[in-house]
Design a protein around this motif. Structure first.
Motif, PDB file in Angstrom:
ATOM      1  N   CYS A  95      65.498  82.388  75.241  1.00  0.00           N
ATOM      2  CA  CYS A  95      65.598  83.400  73.815  1.00  0.00           C
ATOM      3  C   CYS A  95      66.527  83.920  73.313  1.00  0.00           C
ATOM      4  O   CYS A  95      67.087  84.042  72.152  1.00  0.00           O
TER       5      CYS A  95
ATOM      6  N   ALA B 185      69.148  81.357  71.856  1.00  0.00           N
ATOM      7  CA  ALA B 185      68.593  81.063  70.536  1.00  0.00           C
ATOM      8  C   ALA B 185      68.732  82.195  69.601  1.00  0.00           C
ATOM      9  O   ALA B 185      69.364  81.937  68.418  1.00  0.00           O
ATOM     10  N   THR B 186      68.432  83.322  69.934  1.00  0.00           N
ATOM     11  CA  THR B 186      68.599  84.395  68.932  1.00  0.00           C
ATOM     12  C   THR B 186      70.133  84.658  68.675  1.00  0.00           C
ATOM     13  O   THR B 186      70.202  84.942  67.433  1.00  0.00           O
TER      14      THR B 186
ATOM     15  N   LEU C 227      72.368  82.550  68.552  1.00  0.00           N
ATOM     16  CA  LEU C 227      72.892  81.269  67.707  1.00  0.00           C
ATOM     17  C   LEU C 227      72.091  81.522  66.371  1.00  0.00           C
ATOM     18  O   LEU C 227      72.364  80.616  65.255  1.00  0.00           O
ATOM     19  N   GLY C 228      71.407  82.106  66.219  1.00  0.00           N
ATOM     20  CA  GLY C 228      70.410  82.387  64.844  1.00  0.00           C
ATOM     21  C   GLY C 228      69.285  81.277  64.590  1.00  0.00           C
ATOM     22  O   GLY C 228      69.112  80.877  63.666  1.00  0.00           O
ATOM     23  N   PHE C 229      68.509  80.773  65.797  1.00  0.00           N
ATOM     24  CA  PHE C 229      67.778  79.723  65.749  1.00  0.00           C
ATOM     25  C   PHE C 229      66.572  80.125  66.130  1.00  0.00           C
ATOM     26  O   PHE C 229      66.198  81.369  66.822  1.00  0.00           O
ATOM     27  N   ASP C 230      65.446  79.698  65.624  1.00  0.00           N
ATOM     28  CA  ASP C 230      63.995  80.012  65.804  1.00  0.00           C
ATOM     29  C   ASP C 230      63.558  79.099  67.219  1.00  0.00           C
ATOM     30  O   ASP C 230      63.913  78.071  67.285  1.00  0.00           O
ATOM     31  N   SER C 231      62.856  79.604  68.233  1.00  0.00           N
ATOM     32  CA  SER C 231      62.800  79.129  69.311  1.00  0.00           C
ATOM     33  C   SER C 231      61.373  79.303  69.956  1.00  0.00           C
ATOM     34  O   SER C 231      60.856  80.450  69.904  1.00  0.00           O
TER      35      SER C 231
ATOM     36  N   THR D  37      67.457  67.264  75.700  1.00  0.00           N
ATOM     37  CA  THR D  37      67.888  68.565  76.139  1.00  0.00           C
ATOM     38  C   THR D  37      67.568  68.778  77.847  1.00  0.00           C
ATOM     39  O   THR D  37      68.452  69.162  78.384  1.00  0.00           O
TER      40      THR D  37
END
Length: 297
Positions: free
Chosen positions: A66, A69-70, A72-76, A242
């Motif tokens: 999490c 992802a945060t 990198l600016g992604f929703d996860s 992945t």
């Protein structure tokens, strides 16, 4: 009277070997049962903390992914409040059976070094003294690799599998209500499979010692090994790329380490052979010198 042929004390008959094997198996089983009994009494810790740990979103693996992802600016899905599935037991004896078998597997995992010790005690008498010395750290190294694989399976493979399969839906009309045995099986398979996979360097070491594997063979079939690793990764992980890559990376690293180990084994054997040849030449030269120095009376 004729001389009676006796069996040397260090040699055993086939039945003696079976009897010896039986006692090693009995001691190993007894150790697993004792440790499993302790695990049985620690029900709350085994289930609430360990088994159901990957079901909770505060599990270390989920927090790490999490945060990544945060960053990198992604929703996860790893940042969700909870996983959208429930665990049920649909059999009268379901929970009790799960308790029994989970305790037994916990006994095997924790008692693995002792089981390995019993296996080593059975096979070591058949080895030469030099081979026993070279394999002195076998139990320690094999146990370390096994526990490393168990931790990798528990903290990487199991949570990835549970998160993927627990959040997967073919339709919003279908809810995920997993059986207790199915959930535990996912964790057990991930942990045991990774523990065994991480024993690859040990397997390669012994295969090299008996002459079945060489570094050249491993390099030649590296591409085939890569395919096999990917297949194994697909078997023990959810069907997303992945997760398979995450599992395949350490196994490929272990494969490269195994090549290095195979090289070292052959190098040490060649060095020992040269040393033995030099000693034989030295002994022969000394014997010839003694013969020349001895004069007939």
């Amino acid at each position: 009277m004729g001389d009676k042929t006796t069996t040397p004390p260090n040699e055993m008959s086939f039945l003696d070997h079976l009897e010896e094997l039986r006692w090693h198996l009995i001691r190993s089983t007894l150790a697993i049962v004792i440790i499993g009994s302790v695990a049985f009494l620690m029900k709350d810790f085994i289930f609430d903390t360990i088994i159901f740990g990957p079901k909770k979103m505060d599990f270390p693996t989920y927090r790490l992914f999490c945060e990544i992802a945060t960053f990198l600016g992604f929703d996860s899905a790893f940042c969700a409040d909870k996983l959208p599935f429930t665990i049920q037991s649909r059999l009268m004896s379901g929970q009790f059976s799960a308790h029994i078998w989970t305790s037994i597997w916990a006994g095997f995992i924790v008692g693995f070094p002792y089981v390995l010790y019993e296996v080593w005690k059975f096979i070591s008498p058949g080895l030469y003294e030099k081979e026993r010395k070279n394999s002195r750290g076998f139990i320690l190294v094999a146990s370390f690799l096994f526990f490393l694989g168990v931790l990798f399976g528990y903290y990487v493979v199991a949570p990835l599998s549970i998160n993927f399969l627990g959040t997967y839906q073919v339709s919003s009309e279908v809810t995920n209500e997993f059986d207790l045995a199915s959930y535990i099986s996912t964790i057990r398979t991930s942990v045991i499979a990774c523990g065994i996979l991480f024993e690859l360097p040990i397997v390669i070491y012994f295969l090299t010692k008996v002459g079945l594997v060489t570094p050249e063979i491993m390099k030649k079939y590296r591409k085939i090994a890569l395919v096999i690793v990917l297949i194994l990764s697909a078997v023990i992980t959810p069907p997303d790329v992945t997760s398979q890559i995450i599992v395949a990376i350490p196994v490929l690293i272990l494969y490269q380490v195994s090549i290095y180990i195979s090289k070292r084994v052959l190098k040490n054997e060649a060095k020992s052979a040269r040393k033995a040849a030099d000693n034989a030449k030295t002994a022969k030269a000394k014997a010839e010198k003694v013969k020349k120095d001895v004069k007939p009376n």
